[in-house]
Design a protein around this motif. Structure first.
Motif, mmCIF file in Angstrom:
data_model
loop_
_atom_site.group_PDB
_atom_site.id
_atom_site.type_symbol
_atom_site.label_atom_id
_atom_site.label_comp_id
_atom_site.label_asym_id
_atom_site.label_seq_id
_atom_site.Cartn_x
_atom_site.Cartn_y
_atom_site.Cartn_z
ATOM 1 N N PRO A 302 -35.217 -2.582 41.939
ATOM 2 C CA PRO A 302 -34.721 -2.790 40.709
ATOM 3 C C PRO A 302 -33.403 -1.704 40.641
ATOM 4 O O PRO A 302 -33.363 -0.847 41.304
ATOM 5 C CB PRO A 302 -35.790 -2.046 39.730
ATOM 6 C CG PRO A 302 -36.949 -1.988 40.454
ATOM 7 C CD PRO A 302 -36.698 -1.856 42.109
ATOM 8 N N LYS A 303 -32.552 -2.260 39.899
ATOM 9 C CA LYS A 303 -31.135 -1.552 39.905
ATOM 10 C C LYS A 303 -31.233 -0.282 38.960
ATOM 11 O O LYS A 303 -31.874 -0.403 37.895
ATOM 12 C CB LYS A 303 -30.203 -2.494 39.487
ATOM 13 C CG LYS A 303 -29.774 -3.569 40.493
ATOM 14 C CD LYS A 303 -28.715 -4.623 39.868
ATOM 15 C CE LYS A 303 -28.704 -5.589 40.490
ATOM 16 N NZ LYS A 303 -27.416 -6.622 40.003
ATOM 17 N N VAL A 304 -30.664 0.726 39.130
ATOM 18 C CA VAL A 304 -30.637 1.800 38.291
ATOM 19 C C VAL A 304 -29.682 1.287 37.052
ATOM 20 O O VAL A 304 -30.169 1.619 35.828
ATOM 21 C CB VAL A 304 -29.859 3.017 38.889
ATOM 22 C CG1 VAL A 304 -29.981 4.470 37.905
ATOM 23 C CG2 VAL A 304 -30.997 3.650 39.996
ATOM 24 N N ASN A 305 -28.550 1.034 37.198
ATOM 25 C CA ASN A 305 -27.700 0.523 36.204
ATOM 26 C C ASN A 305 -27.350 -0.969 36.233
ATOM 27 O O ASN A 305 -27.488 -1.382 37.551
ATOM 28 C CB ASN A 305 -26.177 1.198 36.269
ATOM 29 C CG ASN A 305 -26.265 2.539 36.446
ATOM 30 O OD1 ASN A 305 -26.890 3.245 35.487
ATOM 31 N ND2 ASN A 305 -25.903 3.095 37.724
ATOM 32 N N ALA A 306 -27.506 -1.680 35.216
ATOM 33 C CA ALA A 306 -27.287 -2.994 35.266
ATOM 34 C C ALA A 306 -26.247 -3.570 36.185
ATOM 35 O O ALA A 306 -26.577 -4.748 36.721
ATOM 36 C CB ALA A 306 -27.357 -3.573 33.864
ATOM 37 N N ASP A 307 -25.057 -3.111 36.214
ATOM 38 C CA ASP A 307 -24.054 -3.437 36.827
ATOM 39 C C ASP A 307 -24.134 -3.080 38.401
ATOM 40 O O ASP A 307 -22.884 -3.063 39.122
ATOM 41 C CB ASP A 307 -22.772 -3.207 36.353
ATOM 42 C CG ASP A 307 -22.722 -1.715 36.008
ATOM 43 O OD1 ASP A 307 -21.677 -1.382 35.402
ATOM 44 O OD2 ASP A 307 -23.336 -0.840 36.057
ATOM 45 N N ASP A 308 -24.989 -2.357 38.911
ATOM 46 C CA ASP A 308 -24.937 -1.724 40.460
ATOM 47 C C ASP A 308 -24.895 -3.070 41.391
ATOM 48 O O ASP A 308 -25.515 -4.152 41.051
ATOM 49 C CB ASP A 308 -26.229 -1.075 40.613
ATOM 50 C CG ASP A 308 -26.252 0.305 39.979
ATOM 51 O OD1 ASP A 308 -27.267 0.867 39.880
ATOM 52 O OD2 ASP A 308 -25.338 0.714 39.687
ATOM 53 N N GLN A 309 -24.126 -2.788 42.422
ATOM 54 C CA GLN A 309 -24.077 -3.786 43.360
ATOM 55 C C GLN A 309 -24.483 -3.046 44.730
ATOM 56 O O GLN A 309 -24.204 -4.110 45.872
ATOM 57 C CB GLN A 309 -22.498 -4.298 43.513
ATOM 58 C CG GLN A 309 -22.381 -5.146 42.416
ATOM 59 C CD GLN A 309 -20.789 -5.327 42.161
ATOM 60 O OE1 GLN A 309 -20.094 -4.963 43.071
ATOM 61 N NE2 GLN A 309 -20.425 -5.626 41.032
ATOM 62 N N GLY A 310 -24.715 -1.973 44.903
ATOM 63 C CA GLY A 310 -25.012 -1.474 46.100
ATOM 64 C C GLY A 310 -26.221 -1.928 47.066
ATOM 65 O O GLY A 310 -26.000 -2.515 48.232
ATOM 66 N N GLY A 311 -27.135 -2.234 46.253
ATOM 67 C CA GLY A 311 -28.517 -3.005 47.098
ATOM 68 C C GLY A 311 -29.221 -1.744 47.930
ATOM 69 O O GLY A 311 -28.695 -0.729 48.046
ATOM 70 N N ALA A 312 -30.122 -2.344 48.241
ATOM 71 C CA ALA A 312 -31.243 -1.261 49.150
ATOM 72 C C ALA A 312 -30.763 -1.103 50.406
ATOM 73 O O ALA A 312 -29.969 -2.220 50.866
ATOM 74 C CB ALA A 312 -32.649 -1.609 48.970
ATOM 75 N N ALA A 313 -30.989 -0.203 51.148
ATOM 76 C CA ALA A 313 -30.420 0.086 52.283
ATOM 77 C C ALA A 313 -31.571 -0.104 53.406
ATOM 78 O O ALA A 313 -32.740 -0.026 53.292
ATOM 79 C CB ALA A 313 -30.057 1.501 52.655
ATOM 80 N N ILE A 314 -30.851 -0.872 54.445
ATOM 81 C CA ILE A 314 -31.943 -0.964 55.610
ATOM 82 C C ILE A 314 -32.212 0.028 56.328
ATOM 83 O O ILE A 314 -31.492 1.071 56.236
ATOM 84 C CB ILE A 314 -31.361 -2.162 56.500
ATOM 85 C CG1 ILE A 314 -32.318 -2.830 57.549
ATOM 86 C CG2 ILE A 314 -29.959 -1.770 57.420
ATOM 87 C CD1 ILE A 314 -33.127 -3.952 56.973
ATOM 88 N N GLY A 315 -33.203 0.284 57.075
ATOM 89 C CA GLY A 315 -33.463 1.468 58.047
ATOM 90 C C GLY A 315 -34.771 1.292 58.938
ATOM 91 O O GLY A 315 -35.357 0.029 58.984
ATOM 92 N N GLY A 316 -34.943 2.133 59.649
ATOM 93 C CA GLY A 316 -36.116 1.863 60.854
ATOM 94 C C GLY A 316 -35.813 2.400 61.963
ATOM 95 O O GLY A 316 -35.151 3.692 62.129
ATOM 96 N N ALA A 387 -27.982 -9.388 50.620
ATOM 97 C CA ALA A 387 -27.277 -9.462 49.630
ATOM 98 C C ALA A 387 -26.799 -7.758 49.282
ATOM 99 O O ALA A 387 -25.991 -7.548 48.408
ATOM 100 C CB ALA A 387 -28.043 -9.643 48.427
ATOM 101 N N SER A 388 -27.195 -6.861 50.215
ATOM 102 C CA SER A 388 -26.648 -5.527 49.991
ATOM 103 C C SER A 388 -25.204 -5.216 50.607
ATOM 104 O O SER A 388 -25.012 -5.747 51.367
ATOM 105 C CB SER A 388 -27.766 -4.558 50.554
ATOM 106 O OG SER A 388 -28.757 -4.774 50.156
ATOM 107 N N ASN A 389 -24.843 -4.356 50.025
ATOM 108 C CA ASN A 389 -23.553 -3.643 50.268
ATOM 109 C C ASN A 389 -23.650 -3.270 51.786
ATOM 110 O O ASN A 389 -24.523 -2.252 51.869
ATOM 111 C CB ASN A 389 -22.746 -2.833 49.606
ATOM 112 C CG ASN A 389 -21.318 -2.313 49.944
ATOM 113 O OD1 ASN A 389 -20.897 -2.263 51.086
ATOM 114 N ND2 ASN A 389 -20.550 -2.025 48.936
#
Lengths: 444, 284, 311
Positions: A302-316, A387-389
């Motif tokens: 879920p986005k913190v602000n409705a207009d956020d575009q960062g997206g979640a980060a991959i990791g591992g 879809a994430s930045n």
């Protein structure tokens, strides 16, 4: 006649001699040994073992390379560092699987070889574009790809399909505000006690940085673009307001009374219906498939602000290479790495482990498409990453373990109500900065 | 013909009740282990549920055990643990009894200081020493060897202390009698002292064996080959939260399998812990 | 002894005893110590003294020396409230676990003293906790103490978050530790009880000692060497323990438990050193812990003079 016989036997003897000579010389050409340390087990471990076995019996045999796959638990990176301190080339690996957060430590060692060297080499079978952009960036440090992506996952919102339907929802929440609404509707109380939580998620470093990265076009937890351009020296999430924004939304969640902010056995509790939604890494998909097949679905964080575009980060985790003083070995190790990240092998690895395949070609394979049809949740993880930045990444905070402790502790105090939003921001920022300062004082 | 006297029934009722009491207490004590065994036979959905559930639905659910054997080379791991634990324990008994012999039966300069050093080493936490010991082991060329896995276990201050206590309780007059007989110190040690202290030696051996059998970190650190992993590593390999974990059932199955040799060692040596009437006794 | 049973050995004059023999006599006790000390010095004291030395320097994450800082590391660590809390927790841990585990082990040993047909079974049961590794014990109890699905809450009808509530976390670890200690204490006390001289016991009983007075006046003094050993060992262990904290609370809290209530001295060292690669704090904390442990050990060894009976 006799002379003829002599000639034939002489020829035969020559043939035999040369054959046996060939045997001897080929037997004395020992294969190049590539030592590969890993920390996978279970189905993931099995998949890796079968991939390496195929290599040893196929391309490895042709090229006279043999991979020695060794399970090291999670101490692999520690052991490489230990071996480095004693310059123990004999007991060091050629390839090591390590967490991306350890990349600064790994690259500080003199014998570490940046993957960039091979990726920008035109003779190499793979290059930057073999991997998805977010993954490229995940292994980027000081401006170049220093390792190769290996076992990657992304956090997602898991929800119980039936429970959401009963509450009248047709799709999952997309913002924190919506999440709060859903939690209010999904929580079930029996008197004072909550028998079903709307949401279960403990905010530690992993979760916190995700909610920060995803804000705006992209945000960073620490300076120097989250420690990827240069070593991180301080936290910026306090100054730019992203930390505060997240905590305010979290406060709304807490106020509903239906948000469980500690994790005991999050998988089992979700499977037992004690919580309606959870936020966890996509690497848990396999476990949930075993515990509650078909009863859950996933959605983007879920986005913190409705207009956020960062997206979640991959990791591992990723694969790092080491120069043990033998150029042939290093090249052989790279050959193995190329094999492991090939589309076919990534199909094998991904379907067994639940990790996102690192090779961009894998998702185009017919059998992968078929797999995704049957397992839409895994597709959703892939799509979220795409879809994430790409700049939205896990930070490379140099004292990430200590920072994890600071965040976990402060967030617990915040959730209990012992701290308000501003106090929590202040505590996290000041303590994390102190930790980074102490690190630089000792290490620069 | 055996004569069953009428005195017998009364005593044996009391005896039976006593045994039942002891057994009942035993069951309470090992409840956590019984729980582990039960879990090893449970399906994943039975393990953590809202209902009260102590016994598994069926003891025939062997899936967890199958997972252990197919996912880890637990038999090989246990073999390694056996070698390391057995040899180290034997060496420990030797080093501890020799040192305790010295502390208990001789008087010499610096004895108190040396003993203080031994006791002092009991409070030096091993975790801090691991890294330096790794370097030492590497310098000795013992990485990836059985000897390297064992070398840090060869002495236990605890064992020295324990044996010293026992030797100090050993009767002085028996000792003097032996000396008068012309028995040398070492002869006394080998032929009289050790044989009459079998219970303590056995106990020291068992506790060492079990402790080393269960170690995880040191053997993992000094070896880099899958074939040299020890038993506990199997537990770690199955205890994964990410990816496709098998759940606590498989971990408990591994734990139960690893527990069995320890129990066997104990049962085998149990008779020797009896404690003879001779140790420390004085006639007349 | 000659055939009449009399002692007829005459000591030889000193000049007749060869020099090599005399030297050997003097050196002999030290010889027996060599095997043990070889390893103790190499693998315990050598690394420890190195650690002690390093604690006076500033170290980087590879434990390499940067500069000499004398007591700066100590000042920092002693000024860290989390470390002080860890010291407090450790002391509580010692006081809570040691007497209870010893008492329980002793009670079980007394119970099992007599040999019966089923001795084998229940002796093994009492000693069994010794055979299970810390990580497995931790897992079992963690499942049992799960707030919503663990057996403890279900049986007692409670809703306590045993391992995550600051009020109960340390108590839970204490319970787990006591259970782990029972087996070891039991088995050594059993060996000690069974080794008691039956003549002394009989004569005490004839003198009229029974029940608790037999216990207090005869049995306890007779097994006091073993009791001292267990006391010293248990204290040493409790002062330097960190296993359950690391296994049960670090993965959850990434620090010493809820509000630091389960942090022990050594888990603090682990958190700083292994996890945080901050060896400055780790080594200084280790040394402080060592000094405290040494103090406690000295105290308990004073007991040896006063209370322990050797035959």
């Amino acid at each position: 006649m006799k002379g003829h016989f002599k000639k034939v036997s002489a020829l035969l003897i020559c043939c035999l001699l040369s054959l046996s000579l060939a045997e001897v010389t080929s037997a004395s050409r020992k294969p190049i040994e590539v030592v590969f340390w890993h920390s996978t087990s279970g189905a993931t471990g099995e998949a890796l073992e079968s991939i390496i076995k195929n290599y040893n019996e196929g391309p490895g045999k042709e090229k006279n390379i043999h991979v020695n796959l060794v399970y090291q638990g999670y101490s692999g990176t520690d052991k490489v560092i230990l071996a480095y301190q004693t310059k123990d080339y004999v007991n060091a690996p050629d390839i090591n699987q390590g967490l991306t957060s350890t990349l600064p430590s790994v690259m500080d060692m003199g014998w570490s070889v940046s993957a960039e060297r091979f990726l920008s080499d035109s003779r190499s079978k793979i290059n930057h574009d073999t991997f998805y952009e977010p993954m490229q960036r995940a292994v980027t440090y000081m401006g170049e790809m220093v390792a190769v992506p290996f076992a990657m996952s992304i956090p997602m919102l898991y929800y119980n399909v039936d429970m959401l339907k009963e509450a009248g929802y047709t799709k999952p929440p997309q913002t924190m505000d919506e999440l709060t609404e859903y939690v209010k509707a999904l929580t079930i109380k029996e008197g004072d006690k909550v028998s079903r939580y709307g949401l279960n998620m403990q905010v530690k470093r992993y979760q916190l940085v995700q909610f920060i990265n995803s804000q705006g076009p992209v945000s960073f937890f620490g300076d120097n673009e989250g420690g990827r351009l240069a070593p991180m020296t301080k936290i910026v999430a306090g100054e730019d307001g992203t930390l505060k924004a997240f905590l305010e939304k979290l406060q709304d969640l807490l106020d509903t009374g239906g948000y469980k902010y500690v994790e005991d056995n999050i998988n089992e509790e979700f499977a037992q219906g004690l919580s309606a939604m959870v936020i966890m890494s996509s690497s848990r998909l396999g476990t949930l498939d075993r515990l509650m097949p078909g009863k859950y679905m996933v959605a983007p964080l879920p986005k913190v602000n409705a207009d956020d575009q960062g997206g979640a980060a991959i990791g591992g985790s990723c694969l790092s290479l080491f120069d043990r003083g033998d150029e042939a070995r290093l090249k052989a190790a790279w050959d193995v790495v190329e094999y492991v990240v090939s589309p076919e092998n990534q199909y094998i690895f991904s379907t067994a482990s639940g990790y996102i395949p690192v090779n961009v070609e894998t998702e185009n394979m017919d059998k992968m498409k078929a797999y995704y049809k049957e397992h839409p949740q895994y597709k959703a993880a892939l799509e979220q990453m795409k879809a994430s930045n790409p700049l939205s990444q896990e930070p490379l905070d140099l004292t990430y373990n200590e920072i994890n402790g600071i965040i976990t502790e402060t967030m617990l105090e915040f959730c209990k109500g012992d701290l308000n939003v501003d106090q929590a921001v202040e505590k996290i920022v000041s303590k994390c900065n102190a930790s980074l300062d102490e690190y630089h004082e000792a290490n620069d | 013909m055996g004569m069953k006297g009428n005195v017998r029934p009364k005593r044996s009722v009391k005896n039976v009740l006593y045994q039942i009491l002891c057994l009942a207490v035993g069951i309470v004590i090992i409840l956590p282990i019984i729980m582990a065994v039960c879990i090893s036979f449970m399906r994943p959905e039975e393990i953590l549920t809202k209902e009260l559930h102590f016994f598994p639905n069926s003891f025939r659910y062997l899936e967890n055990y199958k997972i252990v054997f197919s996912q880890t080379r637990i038999l090989r791991f246990m073999f390694n643990s056996l070698v390391v634990a057995f040899v180290s324990s034997v060496v420990r008994v030797v080093t501890a009894s020799l040192a305790a012999f010295s502390f208990a039966f001789f008087d010499y300069k610096g004895k108190r200081l040396l003993f203080a050093l031994v006791v002092g080493s009991m409070i030096i936490p091993a975790d801090v020493l691991i890294v330096q010991n790794y370097f030492t082991t590497a310098e000795l060329g013992l990485i990836n060897t059985y000897l390297g896995m064992m070398v840090v276990f060869f002495v236990s201050a605890t064992n020295i202390f324990m044996m010293r206590q026992t030797f100090l309780s050993y009767s002085r007059s028996l000792r003097e009698a032996a000396m008068i007989d012309g028995c040398g110190n070492f002869e006394f040690f080998i032929r009289i002292l050790m044989p009459s202290n079998i219970p303590v030696i056995t106990t020291v051996f068992i506790s060492s064996f079990v402790g080393i059998w269960n170690t995880y970190l040191w053997p993992l650190l000094v070896t880099n080959a899958n074939e040299m992993r020890t038993a506990q590593v199997a537990v770690t390999m199955l205890n994964i939260n990410e990816g496709s974990s098998y759940g606590p059932g498989a971990v408990m199955a591994a734990a139960v399998i690893i527990l069995i040799p320890s129990i066997l060692v104990f049962l085998l040596l149990q008779k020797r812990i009896v404690g003879g009437i001779m140790s420390g006794a004085v006639k007349g | 002894m000659n055939h009449t049973g009399q002692i007829t050995r005459v000591a030889a004059p000193k000049s007749q005893v060869p020099l090599s023999h005399r030297i050997f006599r003097k050196v002999e006790p030290y010889l027996y110590l060599i095997p043990a000390f070889l390893f103790i010095l190499a693998f315990t004291y050598y690394p420890f003294i190195k650690t002690m030395g390093l604690s006076f320097f500033r170290l980087n994450k590879y434990r390499e020396i940067r500069e000499f800082v004398a007591f700066a590391n100590y000042a920092k660590v002693l000024g860290d409230e989390k470390f002080i809390q860890a010291i407090g927790n450790t002391l509580i841990f010692v006081v809570a676990t040691v007497p209870i585990s010893m008492a329980l082990g002793f009670a079980l040993a007394l119970l099992a003293r007599r040999r019966t047909k089923s001795s084998g079974a229940y002796e093994a049961m009492y000693a069994l906790s010794m055979a299970v590794s810390a990580s497995v014990i931790a897992m079992i109890f963690q499942l049992a103490f799960n707030p919503s699905m663990g057996i403890v809450n279900k049986l007692l009808g409670l809703d306590i978050s045993w391992l995550t509530d600051p009020k109960t976390a340390l108590l839970t670890l204490i319970i787990i530790q006591i259970w782990s200690n029972i087996g070891y204490n039991f088995i050594f006390l059993l060996a000690a009880l069974r080794g008691m001289s039956s003549e002394v016991l009989e004569s005490a009983k004839i003198d009229g000692a029974t029940g608790f007075s037999l216990l207090g006046k005869v049995i306890i003094p007779m097994v006091s060497p073993t009791l001292l050993f267990l006391l010293v060992k248990d204290i040493a262990y409790a002062m330097t323990t960190s296993s359950f904290t690391i296994i049960l609370t670090y993965p959850v809290f990434h620090s010493g438990g809820p509000n630091g209530t389960t942090e022990t001295i050594m888990s603090y060292v682990y958190g700083k050193g292994i996890i945080g690669t901050n060896y400055n704090a780790a080594f200084a904390a280790t040394m402080v812990g060592f000094v405290l442990s040494a103090a406690m050990m000295t105290l308990s060894l004073v007991l040896e003079k006063k209370k322990v009976n050797y035959a």
